[in-house]
Design an enzyme around this catalytic site. Structure first.
Site, PDB file in Angstrom:
ATOM      1  N   CYS A  34      24.149  -7.802  30.612  1.00  0.00           N
ATOM      2  CA  CYS A  34      25.471  -8.862  30.738  1.00  0.00           C
ATOM      3  C   CYS A  34      25.950  -8.419  32.026  1.00  0.00           C
ATOM      4  O   CYS A  34      25.427  -8.639  32.887  1.00  0.00           O
ATOM      5  CB  CYS A  34      26.556  -8.385  29.603  1.00  0.00           C
ATOM      6  SG  CYS A  34      26.562  -6.739  28.831  1.00  0.00           S
TER       7      CYS A  34
ATOM      8  N   CYS B 227      28.468  -5.373  32.559  1.00  0.00           N
ATOM      9  CA  CYS B 227      29.339  -4.162  32.218  1.00  0.00           C
ATOM     10  C   CYS B 227      29.732  -3.597  33.357  1.00  0.00           C
ATOM     11  O   CYS B 227      28.778  -3.603  34.476  1.00  0.00           O
ATOM     12  CB  CYS B 227      28.586  -3.274  31.493  1.00  0.00           C
ATOM     13  SG  CYS B 227      28.177  -3.838  29.858  1.00  0.00           S
TER      14      CYS B 227
END
Lengths: 99, 200
Positions: B103, B105
């Site tokens: 994603c 992070c």
């Protein structure tokens, strides 16, 4: 609780693809499935995100920093380069078990 | 005929959600405002000051590496409800590069909002597979005897890099040192460059 794996121990990421069977929330990158690495250290225990994502009761699992040789994963990688990734215990097995 | 609501539907939905959460005592408008303010306050300057302190204070350096969250809270970062902060120590012959392939992070508590390039699919795919070429595109060309260690930030921690203190910064004040550190150096795509020494 003593972590199952110790720093320096060789482990393998389980060569499984459960996402093929249904919708799941996994934090284990595809490119590491089946790859062998070395435990760098245990990072502590965390509720299993695979359950948290679906609001199920989430048991705490040991999370490890695992060091991989880049070249074992990408043949064109520069010699000596590495990859360090957080992997939960239930995704790891002792590397010897698969040898 | 009822007057059409000019607000986008998503805003109306958000307001209904917040009202429902408030009615159940789960979160208040005030808590949301405080959280938003803390997020807006976070910027790479927090991470930069932490690195500069670590370069001149061995005790703080030890704390930073052992417990990044506690070290960050000493610099005003709001770590409540935040994932733990891990700090990756560059050493001679070892360079860390942070990416999140799953994603995006990012250690927001000490770096603020992630830049668009960090969240791009191109960076996420290439940093892990072709890190040296990605680094070179940022002007970071590392000799073959420096190991590139890509840190794929996929789970519970958020990671920032503690770069090596560059040569030519001997005797610099903490604020001068902090001026060398950017979001790019804190995720490892760039190295701190001293440039001409600032007047003391």
């Amino acid at each position: 609780m003593t972590p199952r794996f110790a720093p320096g121990q060789r482990v393998r990421v389980r060569p499984v693809w459960p996402e093929a069977l249904g919708r799941l929330h996994l934090r284990t990158p595809h490119y590491l499935r089946g790859q062998a690495g070395v435990i760098e250290r245990c990072l502590g225990r965390f509720p299993n995100p695979e359950d948290l994502a679906f609001r199920r009761p989430a048991a705490e699992r040991d999370l490890y920093h695992v060091l991989f040789d880049q070249r074992a994963i990408w043949p064109e990688a520069a010699p000596g380069d590495t990859l360090l990734v957080e992997i939960f215990e239930h995704w790891l097995e002792a590397a010897d078990a698969q040898a | 005929m009822p007057k059409p609501d000019p607000r986008p539907e998503s805003i109306a939905l958000l307001e209904r959600l917040v009202a429902a959460l408030a009615a159940r005592g789960i979160v208040s408008e005030e808590e949301i405002a405080a959280k938003r303010a803390a997020t807006e306050r976070a910027s790479p300057q927090i991470g930069a000051r932490m690195v500069a302190r670590a370069w001149i204070d061995p005790a703080f350096r030890a704390l930073l590496l052992a417990d990044g969250s506690r070290a960050a809270s000493l610099f005003g970062a709001d770590m409540r409800g935040q994932p733990p902060l891990g700090v990756l120590e560059d050493r001679p012959g070892l360079h860390h590069l942070v990416v999140c392939t799953l994603c995006s992070c990012y250690p927001r508590a000490v770096l603020g909002y992630p830049p668009a390039w960090y969240k791009s699919q191109a960076y996420r795919a290439r940093a892990v597979r072709d890190p040296r070429r990605v680094l070179a595109e940022w002007g970071t060309v590392l000799p073959p005897d420096v190991q590139v260690r890509v840190v794929d930030s996929t789970a519970e921690y958020r990671w920032m890099v503690l770069p090596l203190r560059p040569a030519g910064t001997e005797g610099w004040e903490e604020a001068q040192l902090a001026s060398l550190i950017t979001a790019e150096t804190l995720v490892g795509v760039r190295l701190p460059q001293p440039g001409p020494a600032l007047p003391a």
